[in-house]
Design a protein around this motif. Structure first.
Motif, mmCIF file in Angstrom:
data_model
loop_
_atom_site.group_PDB
_atom_site.id
_atom_site.type_symbol
_atom_site.label_atom_id
_atom_site.label_comp_id
_atom_site.label_asym_id
_atom_site.label_seq_id
_atom_site.Cartn_x
_atom_site.Cartn_y
_atom_site.Cartn_z
ATOM 1 N N ASP A 170 -44.016 80.487 10.177
ATOM 2 C CA ASP A 170 -44.815 79.615 9.318
ATOM 3 C C ASP A 170 -46.011 80.347 8.742
ATOM 4 O OD1 ASP A 170 -43.111 77.461 9.682
ATOM 5 O OD2 ASP A 170 -44.326 76.569 11.282
ATOM 6 N N GLU A 171 -46.598 81.265 9.490
ATOM 7 C CA GLU A 171 -47.743 82.036 8.998
ATOM 8 C C GLU A 171 -47.368 82.833 7.753
ATOM 9 O OE1 GLU A 171 -50.838 81.689 10.017
ATOM 10 O OE2 GLU A 171 -50.161 80.274 11.533
ATOM 11 N N MET A 193 -48.271 81.606 4.043
ATOM 12 C CA MET A 193 -49.564 81.786 3.384
ATOM 13 C C MET A 193 -49.388 82.605 2.115
ATOM 14 S SD MET A 193 -51.779 80.097 5.077
ATOM 15 C CE MET A 193 -53.299 80.745 4.446
ATOM 16 N N VAL A 205 -49.820 78.413 -1.373
ATOM 17 C CA VAL A 205 -50.237 77.949 -0.057
ATOM 18 C C VAL A 205 -51.531 78.678 0.325
ATOM 19 C CG1 VAL A 205 -49.649 77.777 2.386
ATOM 20 C CG2 VAL A 205 -47.854 77.470 0.661
ATOM 21 N N LEU A 254 -52.676 75.974 6.243
ATOM 22 C CA LEU A 254 -51.681 75.175 6.946
ATOM 23 C C LEU A 254 -52.390 74.193 7.860
ATOM 24 C CD1 LEU A 254 -49.380 78.119 8.113
ATOM 25 C CD2 LEU A 254 -49.100 76.726 6.056
ATOM 26 N N ARG A 257 -51.628 71.973 11.121
ATOM 27 C CA ARG A 257 -50.636 71.857 12.189
ATOM 28 C C ARG A 257 -50.852 70.595 13.021
ATOM 29 N NH1 ARG A 257 -47.687 76.345 12.921
ATOM 30 N NH2 ARG A 257 -48.442 78.264 11.986
ATOM 31 N N VAL A 304 -46.097 72.801 11.405
ATOM 32 C CA VAL A 304 -46.843 72.617 10.160
ATOM 33 C C VAL A 304 -46.541 71.221 9.622
ATOM 34 C CG1 VAL A 304 -47.155 73.409 7.787
ATOM 35 C CG2 VAL A 304 -46.863 75.078 9.633
ATOM 36 N N LYS A 324 -48.797 69.876 6.952
ATOM 37 C CA LYS A 324 -49.255 69.841 5.566
ATOM 38 C C LYS A 324 -49.580 71.247 5.092
ATOM 39 C CE LYS A 324 -50.993 65.172 5.877
ATOM 40 N NZ LYS A 324 -52.047 64.238 5.572
ATOM 41 N N LEU A 325 -49.453 71.435 3.785
ATOM 42 C CA LEU A 325 -49.770 72.700 3.130
ATOM 43 C C LEU A 325 -50.993 72.480 2.251
ATOM 44 C CD1 LEU A 325 -46.146 73.354 1.903
ATOM 45 C CD2 LEU A 325 -47.239 74.454 3.863
ATOM 46 N N MET A 382 -45.349 68.232 4.411
ATOM 47 C CA MET A 382 -44.146 69.057 4.524
ATOM 48 C C MET A 382 -42.887 68.263 4.178
ATOM 49 S SD MET A 382 -44.491 72.268 5.118
ATOM 50 C CE MET A 382 -42.882 72.757 5.726
#
Length: 86
Positions: free
Chosen positions: A9-10, A13, A27, A30, A32, A39, A41-42, A57
């Motif tokens: 997920d990182e 970015m 993005v 994040l 969490r 995750v 929401k962005l 998401m």
């Protein structure tokens, strides 16, 4: 606790966020879930004037490391509350 998914997920970015062929933003952060660390929401900035919003998401229709395609357009983004910098 960091899982393999959290590490991947990182990599989101900086990824492009688009609706079809229309680039909406990138993005920038994040959000969490505090328990699962997934995750939820962005964070992105879009539009004129620039608005900072948290995109759920659930709106992501497809995803790769460099690009997220939303299943909703800017009208749905317009309904999101502005995200205040903390």
């Amino acid at each position: 606790m960091h899982t393999l998914t959290a590490v991947h997920d990182e990599q989101l970015m900086g990824a492009e966020i688009s609706f079809g062929t229309t680039l909406i933003g990138h993005v920038e952060g994040l959000v969490r879930d505090p328990l699962s660390h997934r995750v939820r929401k962005l964070i992105t900035t879009y539009g004129l004037p620039a608005r900072r919003v948290a995109v759920p998401m659930e709106w992501v229709a497809s995803r790769s490391i460099s690009r997220l395609v939303l299943g909703v357009g800017t009208r749905s983004l317009d309904d999101l509350a502005d995200r205040v910098l903390a």
